[in-house]
Design a protein around this motif. Structure first.
Motif, PDB file in Angstrom:
ATOM      1  N   VAL A   1      74.991  85.855 116.118  1.00 24.40           N
ATOM      2  CA  VAL A   1      76.077  85.439 115.229  1.00 24.40           C
ATOM      3  C   VAL A   1      77.104  84.626 116.014  1.00 24.40           C
ATOM      4  O   VAL A   1      77.530  83.550 115.581  1.00 24.40           O
ATOM      5  N   LYS A   2      77.493  85.115 117.175  1.00 21.93           N
ATOM      6  CA  LYS A   2      78.482  84.411 117.998  1.00 21.93           C
ATOM      7  C   LYS A   2      77.975  83.037 118.420  1.00 21.93           C
ATOM      8  O   LYS A   2      78.742  82.073 118.478  1.00 21.93           O
ATOM      9  N   ARG A   3      76.684  82.929 118.692  1.00 23.23           N
ATOM     10  CA  ARG A   3      76.108  81.622 119.085  1.00 23.23           C
ATOM     11  C   ARG A   3      76.180  80.634 117.937  1.00 23.23           C
ATOM     12  O   ARG A   3      76.490  79.454 118.135  1.00 23.23           O
ATOM     13  N   VAL A   4      75.894  81.080 116.718  1.00 20.96           N
ATOM     14  CA  VAL A   4      75.971  80.186 115.564  1.00 20.96           C
ATOM     15  C   VAL A   4      77.424  79.790 115.297  1.00 20.96           C
ATOM     16  O   VAL A   4      77.715  78.628 114.996  1.00 20.96           O
ATOM     17  N   VAL A   5      78.348  80.732 115.427  1.00 23.31           N
ATOM     18  CA  VAL A   5      79.771  80.416 115.253  1.00 23.31           C
ATOM     19  C   VAL A   5      80.196  79.378 116.287  1.00 23.31           C
ATOM     20  O   VAL A   5      80.887  78.403 115.958  1.00 23.31           O
ATOM     21  N   GLN A   6      79.783  79.555 117.518  1.00 25.28           N
ATOM     22  CA  GLN A   6      80.091  78.595 118.587  1.00 25.28           C
ATOM     23  C   GLN A   6      79.544  77.214 118.231  1.00 25.28           C
ATOM     24  O   GLN A   6      80.216  76.194 118.412  1.00 25.28           O
ATOM     25  N   GLU A   7      78.330  77.172 117.723  1.00 26.52           N
ATOM     26  CA  GLU A   7      77.704  75.901 117.353  1.00 26.52           C
ATOM     27  C   GLU A   7      78.462  75.237 116.207  1.00 26.52           C
ATOM     28  O   GLU A   7      78.696  74.029 116.221  1.00 26.52           O
ATOM     29  N   GLY A   8      78.847  76.033 115.219  1.00 27.65           N
ATOM     30  CA  GLY A   8      79.612  75.490 114.104  1.00 27.65           C
ATOM     31  C   GLY A   8      80.921  74.870 114.568  1.00 27.65           C
ATOM     32  O   GLY A   8      81.298  73.777 114.131  1.00 27.65           O
ATOM     33  N   ALA A   9      81.612  75.549 115.470  1.00 30.39           N
ATOM     34  CA  ALA A   9      82.865  75.016 116.007  1.00 30.39           C
ATOM     35  C   ALA A   9      82.616  73.730 116.789  1.00 30.39           C
ATOM     36  O   ALA A   9      83.361  72.754 116.646  1.00 30.39           O
ATOM     37  N   ALA A  10      81.558  73.712 117.600  1.00 31.08           N
ATOM     38  CA  ALA A  10      81.236  72.524 118.395  1.00 31.08           C
ATOM     39  C   ALA A  10      80.905  71.328 117.511  1.00 31.08           C
ATOM     40  O   ALA A  10      81.160  70.178 117.882  1.00 31.08           O
ATOM     41  N   LEU A  11      80.365  71.583 116.332  1.00 32.75           N
ATOM     42  CA  LEU A  11      80.030  70.509 115.396  1.00 32.75           C
ATOM     43  C   LEU A  11      81.229  70.081 114.548  1.00 32.75           C
ATOM     44  O   LEU A  11      81.108  69.192 113.719  1.00 32.75           O
TER      45      LEU A  11
END
Length: 152
Positions: free
Chosen positions: A101-111
């Motif tokens: 979950v944290k990895r997907v949240v990180q990816e969303g923020a990076a995008l």
């Protein structure tokens, strides 16, 4: 454990498709393992989202989570979505789901996304413990679900 993009480990597509079908077919009309495999293969050609991440231990896949443009056909006003958070039963309660979950949240923020959404039929407490808040509770394809969001 390591978390990588599915694009880097495409050999896990059939396994993920079978897991996801078994876990969530009841929420998706016209679902099949073959349809899920086709969706993963389309994702490999896409830039942006969807993106699926896989958790790997040794040489085996033990979990997954996706960042999708849409996940509820009844809430197309909300985007993007955390979806398909899955950890094999024998590896649960070890922090793998939280890491995905944290990895997907990180990816969303990076995008550059400002908000992510998800829906869950049975795990709102888990997501709340990771900072997600309830948007609403609704019926979706005959199942009570909680729609949640997190601000990035």
């Amino acid at each position: 454990m390591e978390i990588v993009l599915l694009k880097e480990r495409t050999e896990f597509i059939p396994t993920l498709a079978a897991w996801h079908h078994q876990e969530w077919a009841y929420l998706h009309d016209h679902d099949s393992v073959e349809r899920r495999i086709a969706e993963f293969q389309e994702e490999l050609q896409a830039n942006g989202i969807p993106r699926t991440f896989v958790a790997i231990s040794g040489n085996g896949v033990i979990g997954s989570a996706s960042l999708l443009p849409q996940d509820m056909d009844t809430r197309t006003d909300l985007s993007p979505w955390l979806a398909s958070v899955y950890v094999v039963p024998e590896q649960r309660k070890q922090g793998i789901g939280s890491a995905l979950v944290k990895r997907v949240v990180q990816e969303g923020a990076a995008l550059g996304f400002r908000t992510l959404y998800l829906y869950t039929p049975d795990r709102p407490q888990f997501y709340a413990s990771l900072g997600w808040s309830t948007v609403e509770k609704v019926q979706y394809h005959g199942t009570s679900v909680t729609i949640m969001k997190i601000e990035l």
